[in-house]
Write a protein that holds these residues in place. Structure first.
Motif, PDB file in Angstrom:
ATOM      1  N   SER A   1       2.190  -0.970   1.812  1.00 30.16           N
ATOM      2  CA  SER A   1       3.306  -0.596   0.938  1.00 30.16           C
ATOM      3  C   SER A   1       4.671  -0.815   1.555  1.00 30.16           C
TER       4      SER A   1
ATOM      5  N   ALA B   1       1.252   1.332  -5.143  1.00 28.77           N
ATOM      6  CA  ALA B   1       2.082   0.391  -4.380  1.00 28.77           C
ATOM      7  C   ALA B   1       1.702  -1.043  -4.712  1.00 28.77           C
ATOM      8  N   ARG B   2       0.425  -1.254  -5.000  1.00 27.86           N
ATOM      9  CA  ARG B   2      -0.053  -2.598  -5.363  1.00 27.86           C
ATOM     10  C   ARG B   2       0.599  -3.107  -6.653  1.00 27.86           C
TER      11      ARG B   2
ATOM     12  N   SER C   1       1.189   2.402   4.816  1.00 22.10           N
ATOM     13  CA  SER C   1       2.425   1.634   4.977  1.00 22.10           C
ATOM     14  C   SER C   1       2.165   0.189   5.390  1.00 22.10           C
TER      15      SER C   1
ATOM     16  N   THR D   1       6.171  -5.546  -3.258  1.00 24.47           N
ATOM     17  CA  THR D   1       6.717  -4.221  -3.034  1.00 24.47           C
ATOM     18  C   THR D   1       8.186  -4.167  -3.438  1.00 24.47           C
TER      19      THR D   1
ATOM     20  N   TYR E   1      -1.986   3.599  -2.428  1.00 24.65           N
ATOM     21  CA  TYR E   1      -2.235   2.163  -2.268  1.00 24.65           C
ATOM     22  C   TYR E   1      -2.256   1.462  -3.624  1.00 24.65           C
TER      23      TYR E   1
ATOM     24  N   GLU F   1       7.658   1.175  -4.414  1.00 26.76           N
ATOM     25  CA  GLU F   1       7.924   1.697  -3.077  1.00 26.76           C
ATOM     26  C   GLU F   1       7.500   3.165  -3.066  1.00 26.76           C
TER      27      GLU F   1
END
Length: 396
Positions: A234, A198-199, A231, A174, A195, A203
């Motif tokens: 992430s 974020a992977r 969250s 992240t 998701y 951010e």
């Protein structure tokens, strides 16, 4: 003998001279996930070792680590000195715990000798440990193809022994790819889209539009919970809750009925871009999939993108609904997403929405109403929360 968690990472190995930066960000993510545990995190030769996790904390720690992006896998291990007798004793203890009350099992030894000064090479370690285990446990037999138990040894500054490898979330740590703003509804798709991006190291900020009193407080609470669930992977999400009723009513009352959905999306994108720039984000993220609904035809997506100047990421663009649902279940957002609370995208839906809109036509329709004051008011009345896995707090 000490308990330790051995953490592996994957794609970071390909980063060349930038690799230390990605490793530092991964370690930050690990420390954040274990912030309330007395853990010490250390990196050595492509492995991360986590010390200080008690037996009682181990399962919880592993569960948290499986949600840290950048981690390939985790193994609860024991560490002993590089003394052969100590290694043999530790392997026997490991096998005793792993076997439990099984009367018969197959196994195979795997070893990696990172410290080349150790007198036995990997093949010799496997052979000798296999011999010791067969002598000590008559219920064991060797299966080199599909063993039920894997006995793994890594020789480094200490000898590390383990039998389990628990898969992590993968991806990139992240914060290594910047920040983007997610348009989050109360549905299945947008949390999955957040998701997935974020992977890749982004951010997340998030923007949600609600139309009180046409949508309820429970619908807003549902979105906050979805942001909290995302969250966990992430890291903290800056969530902007934007009142959209005045804009939505103006579109409904003054613009062509068949264009209301696409016009609504254009205004949402425009406001989201404003909040994205406020947060230092460089792109928007949506949960749209090509052709899923009328506002997600190729023409509609082009018209929507025309409203903003920053890139729009659509990680679900080629996904079937079953693919999206499978990921939603995996990350535990599905059950929350299907709670029966309407969001503003489901109110004022035209009976026959346009499916092949043209940019020029939508620009003309949008120009029929002066939205500038309504947008300014929506921005001023926006409630901003910082949402983390422990809950949500208002941003002052």
């Amino acid at each position: 003998m000490e308990q330790v968690l051995l953490v592996r990472y994957g794609e970071i190995h390909l980063k060349g001279l930038n690799r230390p930066y990605f490793e530092r960000k991964l370690i930050e993510g690990i420390k954040c996930a274990l912030i309330d545990m007395q853990a010490t995190v250390r990196i050595e030769q492509g492995r991360i070792f986590i010390w200080g996790i008690t037996e009682e904390q181990r399962d919880e720690a592993v569960d948290r680590l499986t949600r840290v992006f950048g981690i390939h896998s985790i193994s609860p291990a024991v560490a002993v000195e590089k003394d052969w007798n100590a290694i043999v004793d530790a392997v026997k203890g490991l096998m005793t715990r792993t076997l439990g009350d099984r009367q018969k099992a197959t196994f195979k030894c795997f070893s990696r000798r990172a410290d080349k000064r150790f007198p036995l090479n990997s093949e010799q370690i496997n052979r000798e440990l296999g011999h010791e285990l067969l002598a000590a446990f008559p219920q064991l037999s060797v299966d080199v193809h599909e063993p039920e138990i894997k006995v793994c040894t890594e020789i480094r500054e200490k000898a590390y022994l383990y039998s389990d490898e628990i898969m992590g979330a993968g991806g990139m740590p992240t914060g290594t790819a910047g920040r983007a703003a997610l348009l989050i509804s109360g549905g299945i798709d947008s949390p999955v889209a957040g998701y997935l991006m974020a992977r890749r190291g982004l951010e997340l900020s998030a923007v949600h539009f609600f139309s009180y009193p046409y949508t309820s407080e429970r619908a807003k609470d549902k979105v906050i919970e979805l942001a909290r669930l995302v969250s966990r992977y992430s890291g903290p999400v800056r969530l902007h809750l934007v009142p959209f009723t005045d804009i939505q009513l103006a579109i409904y009352e003054q613009c062509p009925p068949k264009e209301t959905t696409v016009l609504m999306r254009r205004l949402m994108m425009r406001i989201s871009e404003m909040w994205a720039r406020e947060d230092g984000a460089l792109a928007l993220i949506t949960g749209e999939a090509l052709g899923q609904v009328a506002s997600q035809t190729l023409e509609s997506l082009c018209v929507t993108d025309d409203a903003v100047s920053m890139p729009v990421f659509r990680p679900l663009i080629g996904f079937d609904k079953d693919d999206i649902v499978a990921i939603a279940k995996k990350i535990d957002t599905f059950e929350t997403s299907i709670l029966p609370y309407e969001d503003c995208c489901t109110v004022f839906v035209p009976q026959h929405p346009v499916t092949r809109p043209k940019v020029e036509d939508l620009r003309k329709s949008e120009a029929m109403v002066d939205f500038s004051e309504m947008i300014a008011k929506a921005m001023a009345d926006t409630e901003t929360l910082i949402v983390s896995q422990t809950g949500a707090v208002e941003k002052k």
